[in-house]
Design a protein around this motif. Structure first.
Motif, PDB file in Angstrom:
ATOM      1  N   TRP A   1      -7.663  -3.393  15.642  1.00 30.79           N
ATOM      2  CA  TRP A   1      -8.597  -2.387  15.144  1.00 30.79           C
ATOM      3  C   TRP A   1      -7.911  -1.024  15.073  1.00 30.79           C
ATOM      4  N   HIS A   2      -8.429  -0.193  14.196  1.00 31.50           N
ATOM      5  CA  HIS A   2      -7.895   1.161  14.037  1.00 31.50           C
ATOM      6  C   HIS A   2      -8.993   2.011  13.418  1.00 31.50           C
ATOM      7  N   LEU A   3      -9.031   3.285  13.785  1.00 34.07           N
ATOM      8  CA  LEU A   3     -10.091   4.169  13.302  1.00 34.07           C
ATOM      9  C   LEU A   3      -9.669   5.098  12.174  1.00 34.07           C
ATOM     10  N   ASP A   4      -8.365   5.110  11.816  1.00 28.16           N
ATOM     11  CA  ASP A   4      -7.949   6.129  10.850  1.00 28.16           C
ATOM     12  C   ASP A   4      -6.719   5.675  10.060  1.00 28.16           C
ATOM     13  N   LEU A   5      -6.900   4.707   9.174  1.00 30.88           N
ATOM     14  CA  LEU A   5      -5.806   4.203   8.347  1.00 30.88           C
ATOM     15  C   LEU A   5      -5.996   4.605   6.887  1.00 30.88           C
ATOM     16  N   LYS A   6      -4.920   4.492   6.115  1.00 31.14           N
ATOM     17  CA  LYS A   6      -4.934   4.716   4.676  1.00 31.14           C
ATOM     18  C   LYS A   6      -4.750   3.380   3.964  1.00 31.14           C
ATOM     19  N   ILE A   7      -5.016   3.365   2.668  1.00 28.18           N
ATOM     20  CA  ILE A   7      -4.977   2.111   1.919  1.00 28.18           C
ATOM     21  C   ILE A   7      -3.595   1.470   1.962  1.00 28.18           C
ATOM     22  N   TRP A   8      -2.511   2.268   1.957  1.00 24.60           N
ATOM     23  CA  TRP A   8      -1.166   1.670   1.971  1.00 24.60           C
ATOM     24  C   TRP A   8      -0.849   1.006   3.311  1.00 24.60           C
ATOM     25  N   ASP A   9      -1.577   1.362   4.377  1.00 23.90           N
ATOM     26  CA  ASP A   9      -1.369   0.709   5.672  1.00 23.90           C
ATOM     27  C   ASP A   9      -1.875  -0.732   5.666  1.00 23.90           C
ATOM     28  N   VAL A  10      -2.913  -1.006   4.880  1.00 28.95           N
ATOM     29  CA  VAL A  10      -3.610  -2.289   4.992  1.00 28.95           C
ATOM     30  C   VAL A  10      -3.618  -3.134   3.717  1.00 28.95           C
ATOM     31  N   ALA A  11      -3.230  -2.566   2.581  1.00 23.16           N
ATOM     32  CA  ALA A  11      -3.417  -3.273   1.308  1.00 23.16           C
ATOM     33  C   ALA A  11      -2.746  -4.642   1.316  1.00 23.16           C
ATOM     34  N   ALA A  12      -1.472  -4.709   1.645  1.00 18.12           N
ATOM     35  CA  ALA A  12      -0.752  -5.985   1.625  1.00 18.12           C
ATOM     36  C   ALA A  12      -1.216  -6.902   2.741  1.00 18.12           C
ATOM     37  N   ALA A  13      -1.322  -6.352   3.947  1.00 16.71           N
ATOM     38  CA  ALA A  13      -1.673  -7.180   5.110  1.00 16.71           C
ATOM     39  C   ALA A  13      -3.097  -7.706   5.031  1.00 16.71           C
ATOM     40  N   SER A  14      -3.981  -6.985   4.334  1.00 17.76           N
ATOM     41  CA  SER A  14      -5.364  -7.453   4.211  1.00 17.76           C
ATOM     42  C   SER A  14      -5.423  -8.802   3.514  1.00 17.76           C
ATOM     43  N   LEU A  15      -4.639  -8.953   2.449  1.00 22.30           N
ATOM     44  CA  LEU A  15      -4.623 -10.218   1.710  1.00 22.30           C
ATOM     45  C   LEU A  15      -4.003 -11.336   2.550  1.00 22.30           C
ATOM     46  N   ILE A  16      -2.926 -11.018   3.249  1.00 25.45           N
ATOM     47  CA  ILE A  16      -2.265 -12.004   4.111  1.00 25.45           C
ATOM     48  C   ILE A  16      -3.233 -12.483   5.193  1.00 25.45           C
ATOM     49  N   LEU A  17      -3.926 -11.548   5.828  1.00 25.27           N
ATOM     50  CA  LEU A  17      -4.886 -11.897   6.873  1.00 25.27           C
ATOM     51  C   LEU A  17      -5.986 -12.807   6.347  1.00 25.27           C
ATOM     52  N   GLN A  18      -6.582 -12.431   5.233  1.00 23.27           N
ATOM     53  CA  GLN A  18      -7.724 -13.200   4.719  1.00 23.27           C
ATOM     54  C   GLN A  18      -7.301 -14.582   4.238  1.00 23.27           C
ATOM     55  N   ARG A  19      -6.103 -14.698   3.649  1.00 21.83           N
ATOM     56  CA  ARG A  19      -5.628 -16.013   3.225  1.00 21.83           C
ATOM     57  C   ARG A  19      -5.228 -16.884   4.414  1.00 21.83           C
ATOM     58  N   ALA A  20      -5.059 -16.266   5.583  1.00 24.54           N
ATOM     59  CA  ALA A  20      -4.770 -17.020   6.804  1.00 24.54           C
ATOM     60  C   ALA A  20      -6.044 -17.409   7.551  1.00 24.54           C
ATOM     61  N   GLY A  21      -7.200 -17.077   6.983  1.00 22.77           N
ATOM     62  CA  GLY A  21      -8.469 -17.444   7.614  1.00 22.77           C
ATOM     63  C   GLY A  21      -9.090 -16.359   8.457  1.00 22.77           C
ATOM     64  N   GLY A  22      -8.532 -15.147   8.397  1.00 21.13           N
ATOM     65  CA  GLY A  22      -9.068 -14.051   9.191  1.00 21.13           C
ATOM     66  C   GLY A  22     -10.150 -13.275   8.473  1.00 21.13           C
ATOM     67  N   THR A  23     -10.735 -12.336   9.200  1.00 16.79           N
ATOM     68  CA  THR A  23     -11.798 -11.479   8.684  1.00 16.79           C
ATOM     69  C   THR A  23     -11.372 -10.029   8.798  1.00 16.79           C
ATOM     70  N   LEU A  24     -11.641  -9.239   7.753  1.00 16.22           N
ATOM     71  CA  LEU A  24     -11.365  -7.809   7.760  1.00 16.22           C
ATOM     72  C   LEU A  24     -12.605  -7.070   7.292  1.00 16.22           C
ATOM     73  N   THR A  25     -13.041  -6.101   8.098  1.00 20.37           N
ATOM     74  CA  THR A  25     -14.175  -5.247   7.729  1.00 20.37           C
ATOM     75  C   THR A  25     -13.825  -3.805   8.069  1.00 20.37           C
ATOM     76  N   ASP A  26     -14.728  -2.908   7.707  1.00 20.22           N
ATOM     77  CA  ASP A  26     -14.579  -1.554   8.214  1.00 20.22           C
ATOM     78  C   ASP A  26     -15.098  -1.511   9.653  1.00 20.22           C
ATOM     79  N   LYS A  27     -15.084  -0.349  10.268  1.00 20.66           N
ATOM     80  CA  LYS A  27     -15.455  -0.246  11.683  1.00 20.66           C
ATOM     81  C   LYS A  27     -16.931  -0.520  11.923  1.00 20.66           C
ATOM     82  N   ASP A  28     -17.741  -0.518  10.838  1.00 19.14           N
ATOM     83  CA  ASP A  28     -19.170  -0.789  10.960  1.00 19.14           C
ATOM     84  C   ASP A  28     -19.518  -2.231  10.621  1.00 19.14           C
TER      85      ASP A  28
END
Length: 289
Positions: free
Chosen positions: A213-240
């Motif tokens: 978890w993190h409270l203050d990221l930018k799109i370039w921090d997560v753009a690539a890893a978000s796809l990798i995570l979700q294709r591995a069966g993980g979940t990504l949401t905002d802090k809410d």
């Protein structure tokens, strides 16, 4: 005339660009050149700019009509956020680690095409670990398919969890993160600061962490890893706990099993009233009577 592009070709370009940047970053580890502070605790090195140039050069040579949004600018160019094909580049995700010679950072490259993230590559040159995914393919690490690790269920899974995080640079979000870290440390097996958000998400994808978890990221921090995570069966949401695509900087990544418990822990702190600010006469010791 626009160049025809499919996901496999885009993935090949991203991998070659990441390896080109990674080779240079590894050569400059321990010798980052000058430091420029963009803000409090937010640094860019001379080597980071050179790594970004190497990455951009590969993409431009193959796909000159595509837009590129890179963390380190150039600041005098408009952001091509409306481009039909947009590459999102973080040349060094883990800048403070890199500047200090700590071998834990990554090159992050994603392609957003026609509004959807289609390719993601995160490369750790220090371990020669390349995480990759396409929108229709599996998440992979060095050519092997990876999945999130699902241990137990419910509260027991959360108690056994290994969780990662990193600190916001300053202000209220950093104060909140300190309080959240204290709460997590009481409820999970371990909560570690990683120093690289992209690797934090990829470690969840590979089963090394159960949440990040993190409270203050930018799109370039997560753009690539978000796809990798979700294709591995993980979940990504905002802090809410809702879609991450419109996040104000807060993100929760998990193996899906403990997502709800991670969200509850973060929400418990967010819902607390702010502690009172000490008045001036409360700051020092009371004089003896």
């Amino acid at each position: 005339m626009p160049i025809e592009l499919d996901d496999e070709r885009a993935l090949d370009v991203a991998i070659r660009a990441a390896r080109a940047g990674g080779e240079l970053a590894l050569a400059r580890l321990g010798n980052p050149g000058y430091l420029r502070w963009k803000g409090y605790r937010d640094v860019v090195t001379e080597a980071s700019l050179e790594v970004q140039d190497a990455i951009v050069a590969v993409i431009r040579s193959e796909l000159p009509d595509h837009g590129i949004l890179a963390e380190e600018g150039p600041e005098d160019e408009p952001m091509p956020v409306d481009a039909e094909h947009l590459w999102i580049v973080d040349p060094i995700c883990g800048s403070l680690n890199f500047a200090q010679g700590i071998p834990h950072f990554a090159i992050s490259i994603a392609l957003r095409s026609q509004g959807a993230f289609r390719v993601g590559v995160v490369y750790d040159p220090c371990r020669d670990e390349l995480f990759q995914a396409t929108v229709d393919g599996p998440a992979m690490l060095n050519g092997e398919v990876i999945f999130v690790q699902q241990i137990s269920e419910g509260l027991e899974a959360f108690a056994k969890g290994i969780v990662g995080t990193d600190w916001p640079y300053s202000g209220e979000r950093r104060e909140l993160a300190v309080r959240m870290m204290s709460l997590f440390s009481e409820q999970v097996t371990e909560c570690n600061t990683m120093g690289s958000p992209a690797l934090g998400l990829c470690y969840v994808a590979a089963g090394r962490l159960h949440a990040y978890w993190h409270l203050d990221l930018k799109i370039w921090d997560v753009a690539a890893a978000s796809l990798i995570l979700q294709r591995a069966g993980g979940t990504l949401t905002d802090k809410d706990g809702v879609t991450w695509l419109y996040s104000d900087g807060g993100y929760i990544a998990s193996n899906s099993i403990i997502h709800g418990w991670t969200l509850r822990t973060i929400t418990a702190v967010l819902m607390q009233p702010k502690p009172p600010v000490p008045r001036d006469h409360d700051r020092g010791a009371h004089p003896p009577s």
